[in-house]
Design an enzyme around this catalytic site. Structure first.
Site, PDB file in Angstrom:
ATOM      1  N   HIS A  73       0.872  -1.171   0.000  1.00 56.85           N
ATOM      2  CA  HIS A  73       0.000   0.000   0.000  1.00 56.85           C
ATOM      3  C   HIS A  73       0.910   1.222   0.000  1.00 56.85           C
ATOM      4  O   HIS A  73       1.716   1.406   0.917  1.00 56.85           O
ATOM      5  CB  HIS A  73      -0.922   0.007   1.222  1.00 56.85           C
ATOM      6  CG  HIS A  73      -1.972  -1.067   1.159  1.00 56.85           C
ATOM      7  ND1 HIS A  73      -2.491  -1.678   2.278  1.00 56.85           N
ATOM      8  CD2 HIS A  73      -2.599  -1.636   0.096  1.00 56.85           C
ATOM      9  CE1 HIS A  73      -3.393  -2.571   1.912  1.00 56.85           C
ATOM     10  NE2 HIS A  73      -3.479  -2.565   0.590  1.00 56.85           N
TER      11      HIS A  73
ATOM     12  N   GLU B  81       1.611   3.353   3.107  1.00 57.03           N
ATOM     13  CA  GLU B  81       2.118   2.700   4.321  1.00 57.03           C
ATOM     14  C   GLU B  81       3.617   2.518   4.125  1.00 57.03           C
ATOM     15  O   GLU B  81       4.068   1.564   3.497  1.00 57.03           O
ATOM     16  CB  GLU B  81       1.383   1.378   4.539  1.00 57.03           C
ATOM     17  CG  GLU B  81      -0.117   1.602   4.756  1.00 57.03           C
ATOM     18  CD  GLU B  81      -0.932   0.313   4.750  1.00 57.03           C
ATOM     19  OE1 GLU B  81      -0.332  -0.787   4.762  1.00 57.03           O
ATOM     20  OE2 GLU B  81      -2.172   0.404   4.720  1.00 57.03           O
TER      21      GLU B  81
ATOM     22  N   HIS C 128       3.109  -3.634   6.353  1.00 61.38           N
ATOM     23  CA  HIS C 128       2.011  -2.671   6.231  1.00 61.38           C
ATOM     24  C   HIS C 128       2.062  -1.682   7.404  1.00 61.38           C
ATOM     25  O   HIS C 128       2.998  -1.694   8.194  1.00 61.38           O
ATOM     26  CB  HIS C 128       0.668  -3.411   6.217  1.00 61.38           C
ATOM     27  CG  HIS C 128       0.404  -4.157   4.947  1.00 61.38           C
ATOM     28  ND1 HIS C 128      -0.492  -3.727   3.996  1.00 61.38           N
ATOM     29  CD2 HIS C 128       0.929  -5.310   4.462  1.00 61.38           C
ATOM     30  CE1 HIS C 128      -0.512  -4.573   2.984  1.00 61.38           C
ATOM     31  NE2 HIS C 128       0.349  -5.550   3.246  1.00 61.38           N
TER      32      HIS C 128
ATOM     33  N   GLU D 164       2.157  -5.549  10.568  1.00 65.07           N
ATOM     34  CA  GLU D 164       1.671  -4.169  10.711  1.00 65.07           C
ATOM     35  C   GLU D 164       2.616  -3.450  11.669  1.00 65.07           C
ATOM     36  O   GLU D 164       2.793  -3.866  12.818  1.00 65.07           O
ATOM     37  CB  GLU D 164       0.245  -4.166  11.255  1.00 65.07           C
ATOM     38  CG  GLU D 164      -0.771  -4.880  10.376  1.00 65.07           C
ATOM     39  CD  GLU D 164      -1.278  -4.023   9.235  1.00 65.07           C
ATOM     40  OE1 GLU D 164      -1.049  -2.794   9.281  1.00 65.07           O
ATOM     41  OE2 GLU D 164      -1.906  -4.568   8.304  1.00 65.07           O
TER      42      GLU D 164
END
Length: 672
Positions: free
Chosen positions: A257, A260, A400, A493
């Site tokens: 993404h 990110e 991410h 993440e």
């Protein structure tokens, strides 16, 4: 009287003029020789050594040059007005100080060559080749061609022909500087600049890193983005570019993404760290690289990053924090086609759920449905799928932002009406072990704060979570890795802020450095081995099954395999069409640091119908079928041609050179 005086002066002047003309050497005409007339052309003045009087070349190790120079410039003024000298005058700023003064001094050796005893000496080809090898990436980073006048074959000569080192004076200075560093009590260490980079700068860093560590690193492109940007990978191995028998392969992917970005930065820093620490003799890093083939793709979505970075800069208003947060959560997430790349992979999870009750069904190497190719497949997705299929990856992490947790497959809920439902794979225990490896080594991830960012509610207390239990979605990359290949991938993440401030990058590196290293080292857990026939030849595509886990892995080109497993007793089976099965019982100790070696030898046998059925499940399709109707190639070529027509603008530096000269120096433009 006045008239007579003027007349006399005129006569005297004319006589003097005639005398001068008569005394001058007679001009040679073509007919003179034919008529027998004596005629002698004046000899041209021989070139002589002159002082170097060009500001950007006044620090050369010699002081005299000669014109015409090697490029044919007849005078110093002509050389100073040329685009070559203009490039040397600005090369330091163009390359952000990289490879200077090496490039400038190398260019000066051609523009103002060394002159001794009224003779021009040419610079050494070996020096040119060394500079070109270490600095070519810097020009590629700004989309500029390697300068024609630094062509090592045209303008430089070999040692046997009598050359000189144009960087001689620079080397003396560098040796003196190195001596002062060596005498310093401070130990050498890795230096990393914690700042954001453009796509061009990122690629330049990767190529520079590979050039600094050519014995253990190389770069390669797996494809291009929608807007034509390279998807550049850097590889680390003691034999880069080659798959070695029994050496496991792992990958890191960042910036899927585009907005990110911390993962992208961490992977850039990691490449610099691995190269530098290897050269400094760090035994841990040397052991890791010497036993593992590591592939790092810092940015899977460079187009999205470019948009996100531009928007963050445009909303850099301390009084408008709400706008900053909004933009960082939305703009640049998708690619240039506004496709979410983590929803763009084939939905093999739904296929697995639909066929899990089949007697011979396995949740591995599921073919890509033909229908998938008739939807919009992003070029970034296509490139990564081909990459994953071409290399026998064992382990992977995909970075991410937006939370602080490691999620693992499946990402799609096993019940269509439940968006947050625990949906484990057959390798649930292995995935939990992999996820905990990163979370536990992270500075804060495995803490007890279960609602760190509050974006999707509670995520558990140990920093890991099953993806579908967190929130369900189809078309994710980690599910595709698991169901289509041997690779086990998790999603990391990295924090609440998707686009953290630059001053927070150092903290992000410190929080994640140990986790990044530990995760790579964990690829050596479980078992590895070779499946051979009775003649000792490796069997490609043989299956390794573990009792109780309905997910097989297959052997690579030369029959080698890797199977990540948890500690305990396991019963393994090796099988291949046309061979008898072989079975072994193994015990993996809890604290085993290296993969256990388990080899198999399979005997030739007649294929029985019920065994053959295991390899040809009805309506599953063929694994080798990849874009069978050439659907992607058709529309991607059309879109790339359209994008190429839209992107006819020259590089950012072009206007400076084209305005400075009547004829634009097109030799500066790269030809892809």
């Amino acid at each position: 009287m006045e008239f007579m005086r003027r007349k006399m002066k005129t006569i005297v002047f004319m006589n003097a003029l005639v005398t001068v003309i008569w005394c001058a050497s007679p001009r040679c005409n073509p007919e003179d020789e034919f008529l027998g007339r004596f005629c002698k052309e004046p000899e041209p003045e021989k070139p002589k050594c002159v002082d170097i009087m060009m500001n950007y070349c006044d620090d050369m190790s010699y002081t005299h040059t000669m014109f015409p120079n090697i490029l044919g410039h007849r005078t110093r003024e002509e050389a100073e007005l040329g685009p070559e000298y203009l490039l040397l005058s600005v090369v330091h700023n163009l390359l952000n100080g990289e490879c200077t003064p090496d490039i400038r001094m190398l260019g000066c050796s051609v523009l103002v060559p060394r002159c001794e005893k009224e003779k021009v000496l040419k610079p050494c080809r070996s020096t040119c080749e060394a500079v070109r090898k270490s600095c070519r990436h810097a020009f590629e980073g700004i989309e500029m061609a390697w300068p024609y006048f630094l062509d090592c074959d045209r303008f430089f000569v070999s040692d046997q022909e009598g050359c000189y080192d144009p960087l001689e004076g620079l080397r003396v200075t560098q040796e003196e500087d190195q001596a002062s560093i060596d005498n310093s009590p401070e130990e050498p260490h890795t230096v990393i600049q914690f700042s954001y980079q453009s796509n061009t700068q990122m690629n330049s860093i990767l190529k520079k890193t590979a050039a600094q560590c050519p014995e253990i690193a190389t770069t390669y492109s797996i494809g291009r983005s929608v807007e034509g940007k390279d998807l550049l990978v850097i590889e680390f191995s003691n034999n880069p570019g080659v798959h070695e028998l029994l050496e496991p392969e792992m990958k890191y992917i960042g910036n899927m993404h585009g907005n990110e970005v911390l993962g992208r930065q961490l992977l850039i820093y990691l490449t610099q760290y691995l190269c530098s620490e290897y050269l400094l003799g760090n035994q841990r890093i040397q052991s890791l690289i010497n036993t593992t083939r590591i592939h790092i793709l810092p940015s899977m979505n460079p187009d999205g990053y470019e948009l996100a970075a531009a928007e963050v800069q445009g909303t850099n208003d301390p009084e408008n924090e709400e706008a900053q947060n909004y933009y960082s959560w939305t703009l640049g997430r998708g690619n240039a086609q506004n496709i979410d790349l983590n929803r763009n992979f084939p939905d093999l999870t739904a296929v697995a759920y639909g066929r899990r009750r089949h007697r011979h069904f396995r949740s591995d190497h599921i073919p890509i449905p033909d229908a998938y190719w008739f939807d919009k497949v992003a070029p970034e997705t296509y490139a990564v799928m081909k990459w994953i299929r071409s290399i026998p990856f064992v382990l992977s992490a995909n970075f991410h932002g937006g939370e602080l947790v490691v999620s693992y497959p499946y990402d799609l809920s096993k019940h269509p009406l439940e968006e947050k439902m625990f949906s484990p794979t057959p390798d649930e225990q292995v995935f939990k072990q992999i996820a905990r490896t990163y979370a536990d080594a992270h500075a804060t991830m495995s803490g007890n704060n279960s609602e760190r960012c509050g974006s999707f509610g509670s995520i558990g207390q140990d920093g890991i979570i099953n993806g579908a239990k967190w929130y369900s979605f189809a078309g994710g990359m980690q599910d595709f890795n698991y169901l289509h290949t041997n690779c086990l991938e998790v999603t990391v993440e990295l924090g609440c802020d998707k686009f953290p401030a630059e001053e927070e990058l150092y903290t992000g590196w410190q929080d994640n450095k140990e986790a990044l290293l530990t995760f790579m080292e964990s690829v050596h857990r479980g078992i590895k081995g070779i499946v051979k026939d009775a003649d000792g030849n490796g069997i490609k595509g043989a299956r390794i099954s573990v009792r109780g886990i309905r997910h097989d892995i297959t052997t690579a080109e030369n029959g080698d395999y890797w199977r990540m497993l948890t500690a305990g007793i396991h019963i393994l089976t090796a099988s291949a069409p046309g061979y008898t099965r072989a079975m072994k019982k193994i015990h993996l100790p809890a604290r085993m640091q290296k993969a256990g070696r388990v080899d198999f030898v399979l005997q030739k046998a007649v294929v029985e119908p019920d065994i053959e059925e295991d390899y040809n499940i009805p309506s599953m399709g063929t694994y080798e079928r990849f874009d069978p109707y050439n659907q992607f190639e058709r529309y991607s070529i059309r879109e790339q041609n359209q994008n190429r027509e839209e992107r006819q603008e020259k590089p950012w530096w072009w206007s400076y050179f084209s305005r400075a000269h009547g004829s634009a120096p097109t030799w500066l433009l790269r030809i892809d």
